[in-house]
Design an enzyme around this catalytic site. Structure first.
Site, PDB file in Angstrom:
ATOM      1  N   GLY A 169      55.329  43.282 105.547  1.00 26.11           N
ATOM      2  CA  GLY A 169      55.384  41.855 105.833  1.00 26.11           C
ATOM      3  C   GLY A 169      56.492  41.515 106.809  1.00 26.11           C
ATOM      4  CB  CYS A 170      57.057  38.507 108.856  1.00 21.70           C
ATOM      5  SG  CYS A 170      56.809  37.214 107.620  1.00 21.70           S
ATOM      6  CE1 TYR A 171      61.704  34.806 106.256  1.00 22.85           C
ATOM      7  CE2 TYR A 171      59.819  34.464 104.832  1.00 22.85           C
ATOM      8  CZ  TYR A 171      60.796  33.953 105.652  1.00 22.85           C
ATOM      9  OH  TYR A 171      60.874  32.603 105.862  1.00 22.85           O
TER      10      TYR A 171
END
Lengths: 352, 352, 352, 352
Positions: free
Chosen positions: D148-150
């Site tokens: 995921g991005c985070y």
């Protein structure tokens, strides 16, 4: 009517002071000074004031500040301390929006601001301008060094955890390892011709700055120590530049001690701030947003304890130009002149 | 105190009405309705109102709107006309922020809004809510269809060129070829879940929309004809979506006729608006900016004649949610109830 | 490989040139100059280039520009013309992103730029750098004065209506009354420390500027006359500052003549630009948006005729730093060196 | 050429995949599916792709995904796991941009995503798609659940402090009390019609969200445990919504142990990432900014130790749509097909 003078009104705190004071029912603005802009109508520089503020900028000499009841300094650091003595001689009360009267330790002042303090005696009597913490002292003060924008959010966000009033003297948190991850809009950088805060640079962008050390760090630490009544305070303070104009959001992280593990922090905060007109402790689970205080003197706080663990997360928002600067100034002025604290500060936030 | 009800307060014009009316010294807000949000405190949806507006949303039934002195409709098109008759029976004055009572021609209404008008008789008596143009009629009105956001900027920007009051009946401009290149912030699109106005879509972006035909086009044309007192009006109206929240900037282009070539338009405008509390004709050469009216009911206008040619360029700014909607509503309400027109509308623009 | 030098690489057109040229398969950047930053790695000033551009800024002396095949001037006005003669002596091709070689009339140049032109002879041979209009001349040019950002959008937006190639010599529009309502992001103002383009000033705000007269006005008029092949051109040009970083949107208004009333303008435009790799005539009814070309060399155009009337509205978008500046430069360089025109310019727009 | 299919291309990760893959020299995009948009040209929904991507959206049936070499899922959670088995049967490699193949514990998956996992066996073989950590496994994988991005920013920001490769097995930090204060642009919320991410709501505003618990929390914790090789990991993760389109900035706070107090962390990081093409460890004292990676697959990291104390502050920036999503996918695809890892990922950040 309180006769008010403003020294250095060409920045954002200056125009914000004018917005607030022009609507204040007990104030008459008698002078606003700017050497470089003398003779220019204020409303020419700030068209938002057209039809509402008829003053022109004047030189300090013409301004007859000695005849004022109160003078605000919306100037760079170092200006207020140069003029304070003269004004006090004439019984003019002083409210400084810069840092001249914030740090009590003149060595710290010299270290962080790069200049020697020119009037340590006045500094000694000056009161730190954060009404929720220092109300009684402000009422009697002749000189108020108004709290900085970041420091206001961090101190009010942490006061219930540190103040003996609410802790009963217990150490609820590990005061030596407080973290403040703070975010500010660009107006905090002031109205200065600089590349770093151009829209082309700061828009659609996010970054930290001054991680090595920011001038507000010693101010916050001094304030937290005063609130706590002891010196066991250590702070990691990381400010960030956010692509918006107004607003500060401080995300505070503290570790609970054993003694602090069983308290209801929602209640603690609500109780601590129950009589404060400008501090809003939001319901449990809330996420305050900066626009909810845009243009107003309010500060909103929410308390979280993720997963019920030993880390407390406190979210604090304010408008850096109002509660973080000019509104704070008006609030303190009200106290100094015996007015109801909310006089002229009842603006509702402009949202959206 | 005027007892005010608000129908449909969950949009931007609703929350803006609340901001203004909550600070209005002669108003008591008695009810705000929303079927979907009934029971929810208004301040839960709009945290900016926390501590200032204690109402909950109610269903229309519970709201007892018939007992109000005035009811604002901050609803989608079609709602006000369904409830108007009942309210009028109870002597409640109506102010509609939507379009139900703007277009006088029911065929035009049906064409642009896709629904038949349900009460042409009330439409016939309704007054167009643009105080600077229709002041006397508004004072006596029972129903006011408040001027739209774009139409306010265009009509006030052109009125001095068209109104016989200032033209003395001469055709100063080619009324058949007026161009309005208008730019609006995204709040004009309302508080609706839509992809096109997401920050990810509309930020750092600029585009025109509805060039083929926008609902405000017939409203503006109707208004300009009424101001001019004749039907020789043709308008090319191109709205644009601008990456900001509040504000409309209309850039108006008109061609001067031979009869119009020798006038001093700066003076013409200043004279036309000399007694208007909310209209500011700026000095010659000015470029008004939207933020100079952000959060205020002001409208600022500048007149240019580039190169001394036969094209006049008029620049107009307003806050679409205040002078373009809710502030306009309060202004008209003041007139309808015999109050000074500026009551509750003295906010200074929040800038920066 | 083409050996390229860049003079004055500390502005936005400079860093954009570096972004494009560093990815250009036929280019080797050999030097980039800046007196003030000499010795500093380019990637220190522009971290986006870290790991991709290893050059340091050098003084002009060290740069050995005479040994380059081509030199770009990304400098303030006046610099290129001072160095052109020397470079030409060494057979270096010159591409100027500033205005030194745009205006053919030295009096006009002096009037708008406030300096005398120092090499009228080189100006005389210089070619105006707008490939879609001047392709053949650019191929043979030694000196190219690249078209400005606004002028690119306006000229390409109007060329099909004026060029004898598509009009067959007929006057389709009233060339004396063209209106260009243009909007630019703040990067168009350059990377300069100025108050007016601070995020705190320009964000959440919209305004026109230089309505009295902008330097791009004479450039556009000169270009339109050249395209049309006659002098009957009059333009009202109003630029606006938009709260975004990149992008220009020009909304063009022209009045059709009797001779122009029966044409299919969608077809006219599609035909005119059918072989242009960077010009996209969008389908009828489209509203191009600036982000659709962000970071790319594309230009998108849509044609509208609201209500079927006699006013044509042309919408044009470009990225002011690419097609409006550095991309245009690379496009012209490709032509000058016999490369396919799209070499190094195939970036797809970054959206959202 | 690798034949690639994209399932669900109407969101931001979808259009970003198209931008990257359309420029990838070894890829042919053969299908992009969307039930709701079937038949519509992709470039009609995303004008930035006009002239560059000629595909239409198709139904999954028409798409013949079984004939692809690789299929990307740019879909909501739950879609990839429903189609994985069938694709694997046909030897199609799977890259999921959603969360179906991230969390190894199916109970955790069910708890955070509200659905039961439908193919635990495939989940068991799936590889977590973070090339800098899992390179060798990705090379051999049939199914990759992209990070995921985070989580990408937090894991790469902390890996050098936790991985035995660099720590030699020592506990340098208090792993139980890690803080990640993360800030994301609004594109992270996806292309969904929602009120909370309207420009009118999210612009000129800043707030935290999901402080109680965000879906990326268990993913990050799982990843950090895997990197550390032990389970003593506790994380306080506070995401914030920032008024910008692209970009994540994670500010990480860790407490050094006694064992960790004497290391040179700048060197530790530089050494750990010395061969990584997309990870840039910036010079000591740097403040990375999100725009420095806008549109690129880069990630930039800076390490600070304010006041020389026991708290380390790590600053990490990435473009959430590139390194945090679609670029990461292409990077993993390159590995899975034996291509150089940077193929098609050499875009330089678009800045300003």
């Amino acid at each position: 009517m309180i006769k008010v003078g403003i020294v250095g009104g060409t920045g954002y705190t200056g125009v914000e002071l004018l917005r607030l004071l022009a609507q204040h029912p007990e104030v008459k603005i008698v002078a606003i000074t700017s050497r470089t802009e003398a003779g220019i109508p204020v409303a020419e520089m700030f068209p938002s004031l057209r039809g509402r503020v008829d003053l022109k900028f004047t030189t300090p000499d013409e301004a007859k500040l000695n005849e004022c009841d109160a003078v605000f300094f919306a100037t760079p650091h170092g200006v207020a301390m140069a003029q304070a003595k003269e004004l006090l001689t004439h019984n003019v009360k002083i409210l400084d929006l810069a840092a001249d009267f914030r740090l009590k330790d003149v060595k710290e002042f010299a270290k962080w601001y790069g200049i020697e303090h020119s009037c340590p005696d006045i500094l000694a009597e000056a009161v730190y301008g954060l009404a929720e913490i220092n109300r009684e002292a402000i009422k009697k003060a002749r000189v108020v060094g108004l709290a900085g924008c970041y420091p206001t959010s961090v101190q009010l966000g942490l006061a219930p955890l540190l103040s003996p009033k609410s802790t009963g003297g217990k150490q609820l948190i590990d005061g030596n390892h407080i973290i403040s991850d703070s975010k500010s809009g660009t107006s905090g950088a002031g109205r200065k011709a600089e590349i770093g805060t151009l829209l082309s640079e700061a828009s659609d962008n996010f970054k930290a700055y001054s991680v090595k050390g920011h001038r507000h760090l010693p101010e916050i630490v001094q304030g937290l120590k005063a609130i706590a009544g002891h010196d066991q305070i250590g702070l990691t303070f990381v400010p960030h530049l956010t692509p918006m104009v107004r607003g500060i959001h401080s995300t505070l992280y503290v570790r609970l001690t054993e003694a602090g593990k069983d308290l209801d922090y929602q209640k603690l905060y609500e109780s601590f701030y129950q009589n404060e007109p400008f501090v809003d402790v939001m319901p449990s689970g809330s996420h305050p947003e900066t626009r909810s205080v845009r243009g107003s003197n309010g500060i909103r706080i929410a308390i979280h304890r993720p997963g019920g663990g030993d880390t407390l997360v406190i979210l604090v928002v304010e408008d850096n130009l109002v509660k973080g600067a000019s509104g704070q100034g008006v609030q303190c002025m009200n106290l100094m002149f015996g007015l109801p604290e909310t006089t002229g500060l009842t603006q509702i936030a402009v949202s959206p």
